[in-house]
Design an enzyme around this catalytic site. Structure first.
Site, PDB file in Angstrom:
ATOM      1  N   LEU A   1     -22.269  -0.832  -6.061  1.00  0.00           N
ATOM      2  CA  LEU A   1     -23.216  -0.990  -4.968  1.00  0.00           C
ATOM      3  C   LEU A   1     -24.624  -0.680  -5.466  1.00  0.00           C
ATOM      4  O   LEU A   1     -24.804   0.052  -6.446  1.00  0.00           O
ATOM      5  CB  LEU A   1     -22.854  -0.046  -3.817  1.00  0.00           C
ATOM      6  CG  LEU A   1     -21.468  -0.212  -3.193  1.00  0.00           C
ATOM      7  CD1 LEU A   1     -21.257   0.827  -2.100  1.00  0.00           C
ATOM      8  CD2 LEU A   1     -21.280  -1.615  -2.641  1.00  0.00           C
TER       9      LEU A   1
ATOM     10  N   TYR B   1       0.853  -1.184   0.000  1.00  0.00           N
ATOM     11  CA  TYR B   1       0.000   0.000   0.000  1.00  0.00           C
ATOM     12  C   TYR B   1       0.891   1.236   0.000  1.00  0.00           C
ATOM     13  O   TYR B   1       1.409   1.653   1.041  1.00  0.00           O
ATOM     14  CB  TYR B   1      -0.894   0.036   1.239  1.00  0.00           C
ATOM     15  CG  TYR B   1      -2.023  -0.956   1.273  1.00  0.00           C
ATOM     16  CD1 TYR B   1      -2.331  -1.755   0.180  1.00  0.00           C
ATOM     17  CD2 TYR B   1      -2.800  -1.096   2.418  1.00  0.00           C
ATOM     18  CE1 TYR B   1      -3.371  -2.662   0.236  1.00  0.00           C
ATOM     19  CE2 TYR B   1      -3.853  -1.993   2.472  1.00  0.00           C
ATOM     20  CZ  TYR B   1      -4.135  -2.782   1.386  1.00  0.00           C
ATOM     21  OH  TYR B   1      -5.169  -3.678   1.435  1.00  0.00           O
TER      22      TYR B   1
END
Length: 282
Positions: free
Chosen positions: A216, A60
């Site tokens: 979503l 990351y």
């Protein structure tokens, strides 16, 4: 949500609403780095608001801005109750996108790098992350997971997890060493979640807010959010926590405003009608 904590590995009590560190250093793997000062501020505020489970990874980061270094700078000396989970396996390509996989012989070095970057003598939870950005590939993970189990026996790791796996791969791992957590992209694989719940294993959906990849149902989420005076993100997080007492949510952000909004979802009450509507047929 009636149960707000989970006993990770049977000995680490953590809040079920935690924080994912991926977006601290960058918006996307191939995008520009963020201001490290902003990430440090977000981390400190997260802990102030009760977060005691932070999910990170050595890959990351973008350039010199790395999530693990931000965590160390922001939060050391670490609070005793803080649990930091990391994952090893993916290897970044030239563009920064994790597109390769570590061999068994490379895993020790990755774990040791995370220990140094985070300033820890032992990692609370290490996932073996399998495959690329697509779903589980089904290959054997025994050789790689055995390496992590050996590092656990040496005391470098407290608990082990697996990520991006199917039911057969989870079974394979559990035959080698105890598995404390599974981190998968949220899917309809109800059997895997049921196994985790029955076995006391945490189920940690990555990209809990879609991550820009998984669409979503914003129409349904928006209608429930409007009725409750909440945001669609808050309703999504609350619905994840309502799925099972074994589900841990780790929404990530590089924004203080979004952080506070996301964490407020822990107090959002979804009724049975809300949940039935959200999970109803398309």
């Amino acid at each position: 949500m009636t149960i707000k904590t989970f006993s990770l590995g049977g000995d680490l009590d953590i809040n079920r609403l935690g924080f994912g560190a991926m977006r601290l250093a960058m918006r996307t793997f191939d995008g520009p780095a963020r201001d490290p000062g902003t990430g440090i501020g977000v981390l400190r505020r997260a802990v102030e608001l009760g977060v005691n489970h932070i999910d990170t990874a050595g890959f990351y980061g973008r350039g010199t801005v790395r999530a693990n270094e931000l965590i160390r700078t922001a939060l050391t000396p670490y609070q005793d109750e803080l649990v930091i989970a990391t994952k090893v396996g993916p290897l970044p390509g030239p563009n920064g996108v994790p597109s390769g996989q570590a061999t068994p012989g490379q895993l020790r070095a990755l774990v040791e790098t995370d220990l140094r970057a985070l300033g820890l003598e032992r990692l609370d939870l290490v996932y073996l992350r399998v495959g690329g950005i697509t779903g589980p590939g089904g290959e054997s993970i025994a050789e790689r997971f055995t390496v992590l189990a050996e590092l656990r026996d040496e005391g470098l790791i407290r608990h082990l997890g697996v990520s991006n796996v199917n039911a057969a791969q989870l079974t394979e791992a559990r035959m080698i060493a105890p598995v404390a957590a599974v981190q998968n992209e949220l899917s309809d694989e109800a059997g895997l979640l049921a196994e985790c719940e029955a076995s006391g294993i945490a189920y940690v959906p990555y990209f809990p807010l879609g991550g820009g990849r998984t669409p979503l149902d914003t129409d349904r989420l928006g209608k429930v959010a409007a009725r409750l005076g909440a945001t669609t993100a808050q309703v999504q997080i609350a619905s994840l926590l309502a799925m099972s007492p074994s589900v841990l949510a780790i929404p990530g952000t590089g924004s203080l405003g979004h952080l506070e909004e996301n964490l407020a979802a822990g107090d959002l009450g979804l009724g049975k009608e809300d949940l039935s509507y959200l999970r109803g047929p398309a």
